[in-house]
Design a protein around this motif. Structure first.
Motif: not given
Length: 306
Positions: A40-52
Motif C-alpha cells: 500500500x505504501x509503495x502504491x501511495x508513494x508512487x502517486x503522492x510522495x512528491x507532494x507529501x
C-alpha cells in the motif's frame, strides 16, 4: 552490476526490512500486515510522495513572475536537458540546500531553500538546479521519495512496537515479545539508514556528472557544493531534523550540523564529489576557475545557454 539493478535490490531490501520489523513485532500476523502495508505504501508513494515531501517542508510554488531569475534558470536548464518544465518551489529555510521530487519527468518538481538562493551566485544556483534536473532525467526522484516513505515507516513501526511491547490480545504475538520489540526499535532504524545511504550514494555521483553536462560548467556545481557544505555545518535545518528519512533527497546532507548524524550520512564524501567535478572542468569545457574561489558575475562571462 548496473546502478539501476543495484538500486532495485536495495529498495527491495528496504521493503523486506519493513516486513521483518512486522514479524519481530507480531509474528506471522505482523509479517502479513507489514507486507500488505508495504504494498500500500509503495502504491501511495508512487502517486503522492512528491507532494507529501513538499508539504513536509512547507514549500511554496513560484513562477516566472514571483521568482523570475530562479524560475528562468530552471527553465533554461530544463530546455537544455530535454526535459518538460518541472514545477518550481521555494522553501523558507536559512540553510542552503535543494532537492527534486516527483514520480517521473512529466510530474517533477524542484525546490531550493531561501538560504541557497540568497547565498549562492546565479551560476552556482544553475549548477545546483542542473544536478536536481539530472535526478529527474535519471528518474531517481521516484526511487528516492519512495525510499524516504518506507524508511520513515520502518522507524515509526519500530517505535510503535516498542511502546506496545510487541504483544497482542489474540495470542498470536511474536514469541520474542519485548526482546523482539527492542531489537526492532534499535536495529531497524539503523538498518533503514544504511540502505538509504547505499541508495543515495549510488545516485549522487551520477547526478553530479550529468548535472555538470547540463549546465556546461562543472565548476559552478563544484563551487556550489563547497559553499553548501560549509554552510550546512553551521546552519541547522530543523525541518530536515524533524523528517530525517528525507535527508537523502537533498543535494547535501541537511543534517550535517546535528553531530552524530554524520556517522550515517546519506551522501558521498563532499571532497570527492568536488574533486571529480573539478577534473571534468579540465580540457573539455575550457573554463578556468579564477583564483580565490569566487565566481565572476554573470555579466562578465556568457552563461551556458548563450
Amino acid at each position: 552490476m548496473t546502478s539501476t539493478l543495484k538500486t532495485t535490490i536495495l529498495l527491495a531490501a528496504l521493503t523486506a526490512l519493513f516486513m521483518t520489523v512486522g514479524f519481530l513485532l507480531g509474528g506471522k500476523t505482523g509479517l502479513i500486515v507489514a507486507f500488505v502495508a508495504a504494498l500500500g505504501m509503495n502504491l501511495f508513494s508512487y502517486w503522492n510522495s512528491g507532494d507529501m515531501v513538499l508539504s513536509m517542508y512547507g514549500a511554496r510554488e513560484v513562477d516566472a513572475y514571483s521568482a523570475p531569475e530562479y524560475y528562468g534558470i530552471v527553465a533554461r536548464l530544463a530546455e537544455r536537458a530535454g526535459l518538460p518544465m518541472p514545477r518550481v518551489f521555494i522553501i523558507e529555510n536559512d540553510q542552503p540546500n535543494a532537492f527534486a521530487t516527483g514520480r517521473d519527468p512529466e510530474h517533477a518538481a524542484v525546490a531550493a531553500t531561501t538560504g541557497l538562493l540568497r547565498m549562492l551566485s546565479p551560476e552556482e544556483v544553475a549548477g545546483v538546479m542542473a544536478h536536481e534536473l539530472a535526478h529527474v532525467k535519471n528518474r531517481d526522484t521516484l526511487i528516492m521519495t519512495v525510499t524516504a516513505t518506507i524508511a520513515g515507516a520502518v522507524s515509526m513501526l519500530a517505535n510503535f512496537g516498542l511502546f506496545f511491547g510487541g504483544s497482542s490480545n489474540d495470542g498470536r504475538s511474536n514469541p520474542l515479545g519485548m526482546v523482539g520489540a527492542v531489537l526492532a526499535a534499535v536495529l531497524a532504524p539503523v538498518a533503514a539508514s544504511l540502505v538509504q545511504m547505499a541508495i543515495s550514494r549510488t545516485r549522487e555521483y551520477e547526478a553530479d556528472r550529468i548535472g555538470a553536462e547540463i549546465c556546461g560548467r562543472p565548476l559552478w556545481l563544484a563551487d556550489a557544493l563547497t559553499n553548501i557544505h560549509n554552510a550546512a555545518n553551521q546552519i541547522p535545518n530543523y525541518q530536515a531534523a524533524a523528517h530525517p528519512a528525507t535527508a537523502h533527497l537533498f543535494i547535501a546532507n541537511p543534517l550535517a550540523a546535528t553531530g552524530l548524524s554524520g556517522l550515517f550520512s546519506t551522501h558521498p564524501d563532499m571532497g570527492e564529489r568536488v574533486r571529480r567535478l573539478r577534473a571534468m572542468a579540465v580540457p573539455p569545457t575550457g573554463y578556468a576557475q579564477p583564483r580565490g574561489g569566487f565566481m565572476p558575475q554573470r555579466q562578465n562571462r556568457p552563461g551556458p545557454w548563450g
